[in-house]
Design a protein around this motif. Sequence first.
Motif, short mmCIF file in Angstrom:
data_model
loop_
_atom_site.label_atom_id
_atom_site.label_comp_id
_atom_site.label_asym_id
_atom_site.label_seq_id
_atom_site.Cartn_x
_atom_site.Cartn_y
_atom_site.Cartn_z
N MET A 97 -16.00 6.25 -34.31
CA MET A 97 -16.19 6.71 -35.58
C MET A 97 -14.64 6.80 -36.57
SD MET A 97 -19.35 9.70 -35.45
CE MET A 97 -18.24 10.80 -34.53
N ALA A 98 -14.79 6.39 -37.54
CA ALA A 98 -13.34 6.22 -38.49
C ALA A 98 -13.48 7.23 -39.19
CB ALA A 98 -13.42 5.00 -38.93
N GLU A 99 -12.33 7.96 -39.71
CA GLU A 99 -12.00 8.75 -40.59
C GLU A 99 -12.70 8.18 -42.16
OE1 GLU A 99 -8.62 11.40 -41.21
OE2 GLU A 99 -7.92 10.46 -39.26
N VAL A 100 -12.91 9.17 -42.97
CA VAL A 100 -13.69 8.57 -44.19
C VAL A 100 -12.93 9.37 -45.42
CG1 VAL A 100 -15.51 10.34 -43.79
CG2 VAL A 100 -15.95 8.11 -45.11
N ALA A 101 -13.05 8.83 -46.53
CA ALA A 101 -12.49 9.33 -47.98
C ALA A 101 -13.28 8.64 -49.01
CB ALA A 101 -10.91 8.96 -48.07
N LEU A 102 -13.57 9.61 -50.04
CA LEU A 102 -14.11 9.41 -51.16
C LEU A 102 -13.30 9.27 -52.32
CD1 LEU A 102 -16.30 11.08 -49.43
CD2 LEU A 102 -17.53 11.29 -51.53
N ILE A 103 -13.03 8.25 -53.07
CA ILE A 103 -12.15 7.86 -53.82
C ILE A 103 -12.62 7.72 -55.25
CG2 ILE A 103 -10.30 6.06 -54.71
CD1 ILE A 103 -10.33 5.37 -51.59
N ASN A 104 -12.04 8.31 -56.27
CA ASN A 104 -12.26 7.96 -57.84
C ASN A 104 -11.14 7.42 -58.15
OD1 ASN A 104 -12.28 8.46 -60.73
ND2 ASN A 104 -13.97 10.13 -60.52
N ILE A 105 -11.51 6.00 -58.58
CA ILE A 105 -10.61 4.94 -58.92
C ILE A 105 -10.09 5.58 -60.46
CG2 ILE A 105 -10.15 2.55 -59.61
CD1 ILE A 105 -12.44 2.05 -57.47
N ASP A 106 -10.75 5.78 -61.25
CA ASP A 106 -10.42 6.02 -62.58
C ASP A 106 -9.66 7.30 -62.80
OD1 ASP A 106 -11.55 3.84 -63.70
OD2 ASP A 106 -13.41 4.80 -63.58
N LYS A 107 -9.87 8.51 -62.03
CA LYS A 107 -9.11 9.67 -62.04
C LYS A 107 -8.03 9.73 -61.00
CE LYS A 107 -12.50 12.57 -64.49
NZ LYS A 107 -13.73 11.89 -64.69
N CYS A 108 -8.03 8.85 -60.22
CA CYS A 108 -6.83 8.72 -59.01
C CYS A 108 -7.03 9.99 -58.19
CB CYS A 108 -5.62 8.81 -59.52
SG CYS A 108 -5.24 7.04 -60.21
N GLU A 109 -8.20 10.35 -57.71
CA GLU A 109 -8.64 11.45 -56.94
C GLU A 109 -9.17 11.12 -55.62
OE1 GLU A 109 -9.57 14.66 -60.51
OE2 GLU A 109 -11.16 13.78 -59.54
N VAL A 110 -9.09 11.91 -54.83
CA VAL A 110 -9.64 11.50 -53.39
C VAL A 110 -10.37 12.92 -52.78
CG1 VAL A 110 -7.58 11.90 -52.18
CG2 VAL A 110 -9.13 10.46 -50.98
N ILE A 111 -11.45 12.73 -52.19
CA ILE A 111 -11.82 13.75 -51.51
C ILE A 111 -11.87 13.57 -49.95
CG2 ILE A 111 -14.19 15.27 -51.04
CD1 ILE A 111 -14.88 14.85 -53.79
N ASP A 112 -11.29 14.50 -49.30
CA ASP A 112 -11.06 14.47 -47.70
C ASP A 112 -12.21 15.46 -47.12
OD1 ASP A 112 -10.46 14.39 -45.05
OD2 ASP A 112 -8.34 14.62 -45.48
N PRO A 113 -13.12 14.77 -46.39
CA PRO A 113 -14.30 15.58 -45.65
C PRO A 113 -13.43 16.64 -45.00
CG PRO A 113 -15.04 13.24 -45.53
CD PRO A 113 -13.57 13.34 -46.19
N SER A 114 -12.46 16.49 -44.34
CA SER A 114 -11.82 17.53 -43.45
C SER A 114 -11.41 18.53 -44.37
CB SER A 114 -10.62 17.05 -42.58
OG SER A 114 -9.53 16.48 -43.63
N GLU A 115 -11.27 18.35 -45.71
CA GLU A 115 -10.78 19.60 -46.39
C GLU A 115 -12.06 20.13 -47.17
OE1 GLU A 115 -6.38 17.54 -47.74
OE2 GLU A 115 -8.07 17.46 -49.06
N THR A 116 -12.97 20.01 -46.94
CA THR A 116 -14.37 20.40 -47.86
C THR A 116 -15.19 20.96 -46.61
OG1 THR A 116 -15.34 18.41 -47.72
CG2 THR A 116 -14.10 18.88 -49.74
N GLY A 117 -14.50 21.15 -45.29
CA GLY A 117 -15.48 21.59 -44.23
C GLY A 117 -16.68 20.72 -43.68
N HIS A 118 -16.50 19.30 -44.00
CA HIS A 118 -17.60 18.52 -43.36
C HIS A 118 -16.98 17.49 -42.37
CE1 HIS A 118 -18.91 19.28 -47.58
NE2 HIS A 118 -19.91 19.00 -47.13
#
Length: 247
Positions: free
Chosen positions: A1-22
């Motif tokens: 299993m690989a690490e995962v990230a959610l990316i908002n291209i327009d706002k240049c934002e990223v959500i790291d599941p390890s930082e949200t408790g997931h």
Amino acid sequence: MAEVALINIDKCEVIDPSETGHGFKMKEAVGNWMTMDILWLFTIPVDGQPAPPPATPAKPVWGRPVARVPVGHWAGDRVIIVDQDAGSASMNLPADLLARFPEADPEGDAIEFALENLKHVGLADYKPAEKLDANDALFPTDRVWVVRNLTKRWYARGDVLVKAEKLSGPAITAGVGLSDLVWAEIGGAMSCGSSHGERFDIQTLASIQNPEDGQEWVDKSKQAKSTLVSFDMNDDVSALRGEDEDY
């Protein structure tokens, strides 16, 4: 299993599941209900009402707070999910995003590019006073909610995706639902989803029946239901959550 990230291209934002408790990896995020918890990133309150601020404060992670964003903060933006196996940034991310970070290496891993260069944010959330019900002014249960792909002009009805007894406005009480469909479509599923980097939101059916721009929408509710079933079966969603499959 690989690490995962959610990316908002327009706002240049990223959500790291390890930082949200997931967790760190895709299956951990799925098993920890992140596919449901992204709901409020994309959902728009009814009748043009303003989006509420985050219901809970920033959560300190790794010694620093990761601020939550308002409800609907990612609605209508280009979004994508990448993991360590996705390949380079140049293969996965659009040129206009790469151009904003000329010092970064576009041939490096896409997830590393995102985590090192984009703004880290937390999830949006919404906590009604009690439970979601027909009296909830922002997200009532007495209206049909839909997932909209604004890039390709298709939509999927919540009352087709989810059994009535498990549907609570745009949210669900069990199983897979509207935000699970967004997750699968933007790259969070192994064997389904074809909307990587496209624009999504979640609104009521009225937004389809009375579109402001007067353009037509295509109902892909049945195809979207098949996507959810494939996601649930092939990615072990129900099993990871400790639920029984029930379509």
